[in-house]
Scaffold this motif. Structure first.
Motif, PDB file in Angstrom:
ATOM      1  N   TYR A 163       0.841  -1.196   0.000  1.00 33.28           N
ATOM      2  CA  TYR A 163       0.000   0.000   0.000  1.00 33.28           C
ATOM      3  C   TYR A 163       0.878   1.248   0.000  1.00 33.28           C
ATOM      4  O   TYR A 163       1.951   1.264   0.602  1.00 33.28           O
ATOM      5  CB  TYR A 163      -0.926   0.023   1.220  1.00 33.28           C
ATOM      6  N   ALA A 164       0.394   2.286  -0.686  1.00 36.37           N
ATOM      7  CA  ALA A 164       1.058   3.586  -0.696  1.00 36.37           C
ATOM      8  C   ALA A 164       0.339   4.496   0.282  1.00 36.37           C
ATOM      9  O   ALA A 164      -0.893   4.522   0.334  1.00 36.37           O
ATOM     10  CB  ALA A 164       1.014   4.183  -2.097  1.00 36.37           C
ATOM     11  N   VAL A 165       1.121   5.245   1.051  1.00 30.53           N
ATOM     12  CA  VAL A 165       0.579   6.211   2.012  1.00 30.53           C
ATOM     13  C   VAL A 165       1.178   7.563   1.679  1.00 30.53           C
ATOM     14  O   VAL A 165       2.399   7.679   1.516  1.00 30.53           O
ATOM     15  CB  VAL A 165       0.946   5.814   3.463  1.00 30.53           C
ATOM     16  N   GLU A 166       0.320   8.574   1.559  1.00 29.21           N
ATOM     17  CA  GLU A 166       0.785   9.941   1.341  1.00 29.21           C
ATOM     18  C   GLU A 166       0.141  10.831   2.387  1.00 29.21           C
ATOM     19  O   GLU A 166      -1.062  10.740   2.634  1.00 29.21           O
ATOM     20  CB  GLU A 166       0.408  10.431  -0.059  1.00 29.21           C
ATOM     21  N   VAL A 167       0.955  11.662   3.012  1.00 34.27           N
ATOM     22  CA  VAL A 167       0.493  12.566   4.064  1.00 34.27           C
ATOM     23  C   VAL A 167       1.070  13.945   3.804  1.00 34.27           C
ATOM     24  O   VAL A 167       2.254  14.074   3.472  1.00 34.27           O
ATOM     25  CB  VAL A 167       0.925  12.067   5.461  1.00 34.27           C
ATOM     26  N   VAL A 168       0.234  14.970   3.965  1.00 35.20           N
ATOM     27  CA  VAL A 168       0.672  16.358   3.860  1.00 35.20           C
ATOM     28  C   VAL A 168       0.074  17.109   5.042  1.00 35.20           C
ATOM     29  O   VAL A 168      -1.092  16.900   5.387  1.00 35.20           O
ATOM     30  CB  VAL A 168       0.213  17.012   2.538  1.00 35.20           C
ATOM     31  N   ALA A 169       0.881  17.965   5.661  1.00 37.94           N
ATOM     32  CA  ALA A 169       0.396  18.705   6.830  1.00 37.94           C
ATOM     33  C   ALA A 169       1.235  19.951   7.048  1.00 37.94           C
ATOM     34  O   ALA A 169       2.334  20.075   6.506  1.00 37.94           O
ATOM     35  CB  ALA A 169       0.475  17.828   8.080  1.00 37.94           C
ATOM     36  N   VAL A 170       0.696  20.844   7.862  1.00 35.53           N
ATOM     37  CA  VAL A 170       1.509  21.948   8.354  1.00 35.53           C
ATOM     38  C   VAL A 170       2.619  21.297   9.182  1.00 35.53           C
ATOM     39  O   VAL A 170       2.362  20.399   9.986  1.00 35.53           O
ATOM     40  CB  VAL A 170       0.662  22.920   9.199  1.00 35.53           C
ATOM     41  N   ASP A 171       3.855  21.727   8.961  1.00 34.31           N
ATOM     42  CA  ASP A 171       4.994  21.089   9.620  1.00 34.31           C
ATOM     43  C   ASP A 171       4.961  21.314  11.124  1.00 34.31           C
ATOM     44  O   ASP A 171       4.715  22.420  11.587  1.00 34.31           O
ATOM     45  CB  ASP A 171       6.300  21.646   9.048  1.00 34.31           C
ATOM     46  N   HIS A 172       5.160  20.230  11.859  1.00 35.18           N
ATOM     47  CA  HIS A 172       5.322  20.291  13.308  1.00 35.18           C
ATOM     48  C   HIS A 172       6.068  19.036  13.756  1.00 35.18           C
ATOM     49  O   HIS A 172       6.035  18.014  13.072  1.00 35.18           O
ATOM     50  CB  HIS A 172       3.975  20.439  14.035  1.00 35.18           C
ATOM     51  N   SER A 229       5.646  16.797   3.970  1.00 39.14           N
ATOM     52  CA  SER A 229       5.006  15.700   3.246  1.00 39.14           C
ATOM     53  C   SER A 229       5.749  14.394   3.524  1.00 39.14           C
ATOM     54  O   SER A 229       6.957  14.385   3.752  1.00 39.14           O
ATOM     55  CB  SER A 229       4.974  15.975   1.742  1.00 39.14           C
ATOM     56  N   VAL A 230       4.973  13.319   3.516  1.00 38.78           N
ATOM     57  CA  VAL A 230       5.505  11.978   3.742  1.00 38.78           C
ATOM     58  C   VAL A 230       4.927  11.065   2.667  1.00 38.78           C
ATOM     59  O   VAL A 230       3.718  11.088   2.426  1.00 38.78           O
ATOM     60  CB  VAL A 230       5.084  11.424   5.124  1.00 38.78           C
ATOM     61  N   GLN A 231       5.794  10.307   2.019  1.00 37.38           N
ATOM     62  CA  GLN A 231       5.349   9.242   1.120  1.00 37.38           C
ATOM     63  C   GLN A 231       5.981   7.963   1.626  1.00 37.38           C
ATOM     64  O   GLN A 231       7.175   7.933   1.903  1.00 37.38           O
ATOM     65  CB  GLN A 231       5.802   9.483  -0.329  1.00 37.38           C
ATOM     66  N   MET A 232       5.162   6.931   1.755  1.00 36.15           N
ATOM     67  CA  MET A 232       5.709   5.655   2.195  1.00 36.15           C
ATOM     68  C   MET A 232       5.006   4.491   1.523  1.00 36.15           C
ATOM     69  O   MET A 232       3.883   4.625   1.045  1.00 36.15           O
ATOM     70  CB  MET A 232       5.679   5.519   3.718  1.00 36.15           C
ATOM     71  N   SER A 233       5.708   3.385   1.488  1.00 30.74           N
ATOM     72  CA  SER A 233       5.152   2.108   1.062  1.00 30.74           C
ATOM     73  C   SER A 233       5.110   1.229   2.296  1.00 30.74           C
ATOM     74  O   SER A 233       6.103   1.146   3.028  1.00 30.74           O
ATOM     75  CB  SER A 233       6.034   1.440   0.013  1.00 30.74           C
ATOM     76  N   VAL A 234       3.966   0.597   2.514  1.00 29.09           N
ATOM     77  CA  VAL A 234       3.817  -0.275   3.675  1.00 29.09           C
ATOM     78  C   VAL A 234       3.345  -1.647   3.212  1.00 29.09           C
ATOM     79  O   VAL A 234       2.717  -1.779   2.161  1.00 29.09           O
ATOM     80  CB  VAL A 234       2.838   0.324   4.723  1.00 29.09           C
ATOM     81  N   ASP A 235       3.657  -2.670   4.000  1.00 26.88           N
ATOM     82  CA  ASP A 235       3.229  -4.042   3.725  1.00 26.88           C
ATOM     83  C   ASP A 235       2.107  -4.394   4.690  1.00 26.88           C
ATOM     84  O   ASP A 235       2.341  -4.604   5.882  1.00 26.88           O
ATOM     85  CB  ASP A 235       4.384  -5.028   3.919  1.00 26.88           C
ATOM     86  N   GLU A 254      -9.584   3.561  10.303  1.00 29.33           N
ATOM     87  CA  GLU A 254      -8.751   3.887  11.473  1.00 29.33           C
ATOM     88  C   GLU A 254      -7.674   4.909  11.114  1.00 29.33           C
ATOM     89  O   GLU A 254      -7.418   5.848  11.866  1.00 29.33           O
ATOM     90  CB  GLU A 254      -8.043   2.632  12.008  1.00 29.33           C
ATOM     91  N   PHE A 255      -7.030   4.695   9.958  1.00 29.16           N
ATOM     92  CA  PHE A 255      -5.956   5.587   9.533  1.00 29.16           C
ATOM     93  C   PHE A 255      -6.484   6.984   9.254  1.00 29.16           C
ATOM     94  O   PHE A 255      -5.880   7.983   9.670  1.00 29.16           O
ATOM     95  CB  PHE A 255      -5.231   5.016   8.310  1.00 29.16           C
ATOM     96  N   MET A 256      -7.592   7.072   8.560  1.00 28.29           N
ATOM     97  CA  MET A 256      -8.145   8.389   8.241  1.00 28.29           C
ATOM     98  C   MET A 256      -8.606   9.107   9.513  1.00 28.29           C
ATOM     99  O   MET A 256      -8.401  10.316   9.649  1.00 28.29           O
ATOM    100  CB  MET A 256      -9.284   8.268   7.222  1.00 28.29           C
ATOM    101  N   ASP A 257      -9.201   8.384  10.458  1.00 28.55           N
ATOM    102  CA  ASP A 257      -9.590   8.993  11.750  1.00 28.55           C
ATOM    103  C   ASP A 257      -8.353   9.488  12.498  1.00 28.55           C
ATOM    104  O   ASP A 257      -8.337  10.594  13.048  1.00 28.55           O
ATOM    105  CB  ASP A 257     -10.357   7.999  12.619  1.00 28.55           C
ATOM    106  N   PHE A 258      -7.320   8.668  12.516  1.00 21.31           N
ATOM    107  CA  PHE A 258      -6.055   9.016  13.155  1.00 21.31           C
ATOM    108  C   PHE A 258      -5.502  10.311  12.541  1.00 21.31           C
ATOM    109  O   PHE A 258      -5.114  11.231  13.254  1.00 21.31           O
ATOM    110  CB  PHE A 258      -5.073   7.846  12.967  1.00 21.31           C
ATOM    111  N   CYS A 259      -5.482  10.378  11.220  1.00 25.62           N
ATOM    112  CA  CYS A 259      -4.953  11.559  10.534  1.00 25.62           C
ATOM    113  C   CYS A 259      -5.828  12.786  10.785  1.00 25.62           C
ATOM    114  O   CYS A 259      -5.300  13.891  10.964  1.00 25.62           O
ATOM    115  CB  CYS A 259      -4.811  11.288   9.038  1.00 25.62           C
ATOM    116  N   ASP A 260      -7.127  12.598  10.807  1.00 23.24           N
ATOM    117  CA  ASP A 260      -8.029  13.723  11.099  1.00 23.24           C
ATOM    118  C   ASP A 260      -7.750  14.301  12.483  1.00 23.24           C
ATOM    119  O   ASP A 260      -7.729  15.519  12.666  1.00 23.24           O
ATOM    120  CB  ASP A 260      -9.496  13.292  11.000  1.00 23.24           C
TER     121      ASP A 260
END
Length: 176
Positions: free
Chosen positions: A92-101, A138-144, A157-163
């Motif tokens: 699976y590909a995961v992409e995340v973008v956020a205000v840096d902290h 930004s973060v791009q990752m590949s996960v198994d 779960e992931f989308m709730d976590f990110c929210d």
């Protein structure tokens, strides 16, 4: 029988480093199978997966310290094996973008670690937002993902976590 060697090198960036590394690998009779190279700050960093016969890899290992001195690089190497698949895994590909902290990478790594999901590859970058100049990350990752895992539940779960962390995110199967 072909064997594998991982080589890492780090040092001040300048033209010609990749050429010299590739030359030494080639002259030893080895082949670069996979690599990651980037400039971080003013430093050049590289990871190479090199394939060759045991004697070719031994020759390359012997030449690496001298190459490191010549190029001003910290060079290390380690023999490795072909990766072993552990059960049925879905990429699976995961992409995340956020205000840096601080803490974004650790929080994401913890999310996947708690679910026994291996992070196979990850790349991060900091940049200024186009019109506002806001510090972004930004973060791009590949996960198994284990094949037995309920994907819809994981995605929710992931989308709730990110929210909760105010992260824009996508998780989707890698195609191809």
């Amino acid at each position: 029988m072909q064997k594998l060697l991982v080589i890492t090198a780090l040092g001040e960036d300048r033209p010609g480093i990749v050429n010299e590394l590739a030359r030494v690998v080639s002259e030893a009779g080895c082949n670069i199978e996979d690599s990651r190279m980037t400039v971080l700050g003013g430093e050049f960093a590289v990871i190479l997966l090199v394939k060759g016969k045991w004697n070719e890899l031994a020759k390359l290992e012997t030449n690496l310290p001298g190459l490191g001195r010549k190029l001003g690089l910290m060079v290390s190497s380690k023999r490795t094996e072909c990766p072993r698949r552990q059960g049925d895994l879905l990429p699976y590909a995961v992409e995340v973008v956020a205000v840096d902290h601080p803490g974004i990478v650790q929080q994401l790594a913890n999310f996947f670690s708690q679910r026994k999901i291996n992070i196979r590859d990850m790349s991060t970058a900091s940049y200024a937002a186009a019109h506002t100049g806001t510090a972004m990350f930004s973060v791009q990752m590949s996960v198994d993902v284990p094949a037995g895992m309920h994907i819809a539940a994981l995605r929710e779960e992931f989308m709730d976590f990110c929210d909760q962390l105010n992260l824009d995110a996508i998780i989707e199967p890698i195609k191809g």
